[in-house]
Design an enzyme around this catalytic site. Structure first.
Site, PDB file in Angstrom:
ATOM      1  N   GLY A   1     -45.445  25.996  40.966  1.00  9.12           N
ATOM      2  CA  GLY A   1     -46.306  24.934  41.432  1.00  9.12           C
ATOM      3  C   GLY A   1     -46.185  23.571  40.702  1.00  9.12           C
ATOM      4  O   GLY A   1     -47.440  23.059  40.443  1.00  9.12           O
TER       5      GLY A   1
ATOM      6  N   GLY B   1     -47.900  20.370  42.258  1.00 10.56           N
ATOM      7  CA  GLY B   1     -49.400  20.821  42.783  1.00 10.56           C
ATOM      8  C   GLY B   1     -50.476  19.804  41.912  1.00 10.56           C
ATOM      9  O   GLY B   1     -50.146  19.219  40.848  1.00 10.56           O
ATOM     10  N   ASP B   2     -51.650  19.794  42.387  1.00 12.03           N
ATOM     11  CA  ASP B   2     -52.715  18.947  41.708  1.00 12.03           C
ATOM     12  C   ASP B   2     -52.779  19.169  40.142  1.00 12.03           C
ATOM     13  O   ASP B   2     -53.130  18.337  39.344  1.00 12.03           O
ATOM     14  CB  ASP B   2     -54.132  19.598  42.398  1.00 12.03           C
TER      15      ASP B   2
ATOM     16  N   ARG C   1     -41.772  23.398  46.588  1.00  7.26           N
ATOM     17  CA  ARG C   1     -40.876  23.367  47.664  1.00  7.26           C
ATOM     18  C   ARG C   1     -40.352  22.223  48.178  1.00  7.26           C
ATOM     19  O   ARG C   1     -39.034  22.230  48.787  1.00  7.26           O
ATOM     20  CB  ARG C   1     -41.993  23.597  48.847  1.00  7.26           C
TER      21      ARG C   1
ATOM     22  N   TYR D   1     -50.459  35.492  42.571  1.00  7.34           N
ATOM     23  CA  TYR D   1     -50.540  36.144  41.324  1.00  7.34           C
ATOM     24  C   TYR D   1     -49.505  37.200  41.388  1.00  7.34           C
ATOM     25  O   TYR D   1     -48.391  37.372  40.834  1.00  7.34           O
ATOM     26  CB  TYR D   1     -51.582  36.222  40.410  1.00  7.34           C
TER      27      TYR D   1
ATOM     28  N   HIS E   1     -66.033  29.926  33.108  1.00 11.20           N
ATOM     29  CA  HIS E   1     -66.416  28.768  31.937  1.00 11.20           C
ATOM     30  C   HIS E   1     -67.818  29.120  31.486  1.00 11.20           C
ATOM     31  O   HIS E   1     -68.166  29.054  30.392  1.00 11.20           O
ATOM     32  CB  HIS E   1     -66.364  27.336  32.654  1.00 11.20           C
TER      33      HIS E   1
ATOM     34  N   LEU F   1     -83.113  13.596  16.706  1.00  4.70           N
ATOM     35  CA  LEU F   1     -82.196  13.102  15.813  1.00  4.70           C
ATOM     36  C   LEU F   1     -80.803  13.754  16.505  1.00  4.70           C
ATOM     37  O   LEU F   1     -80.499  14.833  16.965  1.00  4.70           O
ATOM     38  CB  LEU F   1     -82.072  14.258  14.344  1.00  4.70           C
TER      39      LEU F   1
HETATM   40  C1  BG6 Z   1     -62.241  23.822  36.780  1.00  5.85           C
HETATM   41  C2  BG6 Z   1     -63.015  24.054  38.381  1.00  5.85           C
HETATM   42  O1  BG6 Z   1     -61.627  24.952  36.204  1.00  5.85           O
HETATM   43  O2  BG6 Z   1     -62.989  23.111  36.268  1.00  5.85           O
HETATM   44  C3  BG6 Z   1     -63.214  22.641  39.000  1.00  5.85           C
HETATM   45  O3  BG6 Z   1     -62.009  24.713  39.061  1.00  5.85           O
HETATM   46  C4  BG6 Z   1     -64.149  22.081  37.742  1.00  5.85           C
HETATM   47  O4  BG6 Z   1     -63.942  22.694  40.208  1.00  5.85           O
HETATM   48  C5  BG6 Z   1     -63.359  21.860  36.583  1.00  5.85           C
HETATM   49  O5  BG6 Z   1     -64.256  20.599  38.519  1.00  5.85           O
HETATM   50  C6  BG6 Z   1     -64.083  21.139  35.493  1.00  5.85           C
HETATM   51  O6  BG6 Z   1     -63.444  20.936  34.776  1.00  5.85           O
HETATM   52  P1  BG6 Z   1     -63.584  19.680  33.376  1.00  5.85           P
HETATM   53  O7  BG6 Z   1     -62.636  20.052  32.172  1.00  5.85           O
HETATM   54  O8  BG6 Z   1     -63.377  18.530  34.230  1.00  5.85           O
HETATM   55  O9  BG6 Z   1     -65.058  19.929  33.148  1.00  5.85           O
END
Ligand code: BG6
Length: 472
Positions: free
Chosen positions: A13, A16-17, A47, A128, A247, A400
């Site tokens: 990938g 990719g983004d 690709r 995956y 997260h 503080l």
């Molecule tokens: C990614 C999510 O894991 O975490 C995103 O897929 C989210 O949707 C991003 O925007 C936020 O990460 P950070 O490091 O910019 O707070």
């Protein structure tokens, strides 16, 4: 330079983004800091019908566009790009792995080495399973004596408890656990690691950290950005899977975990897991009072999103950690996109004093508060009661606060840490199987039943839906 031996990093990938915004800038930063192995090679797989030259141009453009404010010279960027190659192919086409193998071998022969291999799966999670198989079957992931292969997988790992378990049992047949690096980039954030320092290196904070002193805990991750160009990924995933299952539950685990006896990978991961395994399940009976879900107005105007989409872009969740330490202390979690304020923070609300001088009806004290802000800036703020400066005797709150300074070595992009740790083989900041399963075990029943709850709406740029659990 890192002394981990010649290493080849394969990004599946590669156009990719995630690669453009995070991985390529992080690799460049590591290179500039001298933190990549002396002999290394990066291969992008995608690709596009490109060769090495076109990919180098792509990498440079990505760095210009997304690595804003970097201070690397053009020469440094060029030098970095001289370590990069490209293999044209799709990760779902088995013949791509033959081409990958040739590229890996070619490098090894040229450098007279047999290198370590790091595979980064920067691809949608639905691929995956096939990739795990194909990497193994094709032999590209084979290890040779004293040379490792590590596989890095992005979240969400699975789509629910069952699929996560299936992926894990497949992985267990193909690779050892010490080869699998399940990424949660939040764990790699400097400010998130600081939670452990604040909690366990300060007597002041260690003492009142339990049900006797804490009234409630509020963990927040609000973003101003909307789903944007990621609608293809986001639709059907939604906020709870995207950031809640991973997260935010990891932040909760760090807030509530017991102090490990030793600073070791196992002890820290076990302590996080214990918290996740103690989360009180949300049931049909408690669902209404425990969960809110919502979608921002205009989410469905994106062409890639069906008109009847029920994907949430916002949620609130109330839960409890069923352990003697945290008995009946509510933990609130809130996350959403396209909101007014972007902030990631943890607020610990302490109980008001229950006895003594200020437990009177005439002179009100207010429970203390500790707020750990993770972004936009790392900060710790403590709210205390003090005498109000006048002739009488009333109390008022004072805060503080301390903004953690950005030193020269500050790591701006947590993917630098993710990549560095996976090269040195340190799994502390990666989630282990039991952790992922515990998180899914808690989240899956919510996902399975919450279609009975209304899907509220909210305006983009607002504070979220009017309906809320967060009355604090
Ligand atoms: C990614 C999510 O894991 O975490 C995103 O897929 C989210 O949707 C991003 O925007 C936020 O990460 P950070 O490091 O910019 O707070």
């Amino acid at each position: 330079m890192l002394d981990s031996g010649a290493t080849q990093i394969l990004i599946l990938g590669g156009t990719g983004d995630l690669s453009r915004r995070k991985l390529l800038p992080a690799l460049l930063d590591l290179y500039a800091r001298g933190m990549l192995p002396e002999v290394f090679h990066i291969i992008g797989l995608a690709r596009s019908k490109w060769g090495r030259h076109e990919y180098s141009t792509f990498v440079k453009e990505s760095i210009d566009k997304y690595h804003l404010g970097h201070t690397h010279t053009a020469q440094q960027v060029n030098d970095f790009c001289s370590h990069i190659s490209f293999v044209s192919g799709s990760f779902d086409d088995f013949s791509s792995y033959d081409r990958l193998q040739s590229s890996l071998d070619e490098f090894d022969v040229k450098r007279g080495v047999r290198s370590n291999r790091l595979f980064y799966l920067a691809v949608p999670p639905k691929h995956y399973s096939q990739i795990f198989n194909d990497l193994k079957k094709s032999g590209v992931a084979d290890e040779s004596e004293k040379k490792w292969t590590h596989i890095l997988v992005e979240k969400p790992f699975g789509n629910n408890l069952q699929t996560a378990q299936e992926l894990d049992s497949q992985l267990a047949k193909l690779y050892r656990e010490d080869q699998i690096f399940r990424i949660d980039h939040y764990l790699a954030k400097e400010a998130v690691q600081n939670i452990l320092s604040f909690r366990f290196a300060n007597t002041l904070l260690k003492a009142p950290w339990d049900k006797d002193s804490v009234q409630s805990v509020y963990i927040k991750m609000t973003e101003t950005i909307d789903v944007g160009g990621r609608s293809g990924f986001y639709e059907g995933v939604g906020a709870l899977r995207d950031v809640g299952q991973n997260h935010l539950l990891q932040l909760l685990a760090l807030v509530a975990m017991k102090e490990p006896d030793t600073f070791t990978v196992e002890a820290i991961r076990d302590a996080r897991t214990e918290v996740l395994e103690s989360l009180r399940p949300v049931t049909k009976e408690t669902l209404n009072d425990s969960v809110i879900r919502a979608q921002y107005d205009g989410y469905k105007s994106d062409e890639a999103i069906p008109n009847d989409s029920e994907t949430e872009t916002y949620f609130e969740l109330k839960t409890f950690v069923d352990s003697p330490t945290w008995k009946d202390v509510p933990f609130f979690i809130q996350a959403g996109k396209a909101l007014e304020v972007g902030e990631v923070s943890i607020t610990i609300n302490f109980k008001d004093v229950a006895t003594g001088l200020f437990e009177t009806k005439t002179c009100f004290s207010i429970g203390n508060q500790i707020k750990l802000t993770i972004s936009p800036e790392q900060e710790i703020a403590i709210t205390l009661n003090a005498k109000s400066p006048d002739l009488g005797y009333q109390l008022e709150t004072r805060t503080l606060s301390y903004k953690c300074k950005e030193g020269e070595n500050k790591i701006k992009n947590s993917y630098e840490k993710v990549l560095y740790d996976s090269i040195v083989g340190d799994q502390t900041l990666f989630t282990k199987t039991e952790e992922v399963h515990a998180a899914w075990k808690f989240i899956t029943p919510i996902l399975e039943t919450w279609n009975k709850l209304p899907l509220h709406t909210y305006k983009k740029g607002s504070a979220g839906p009017v309906e809320t659990l967060l009355k604090m």
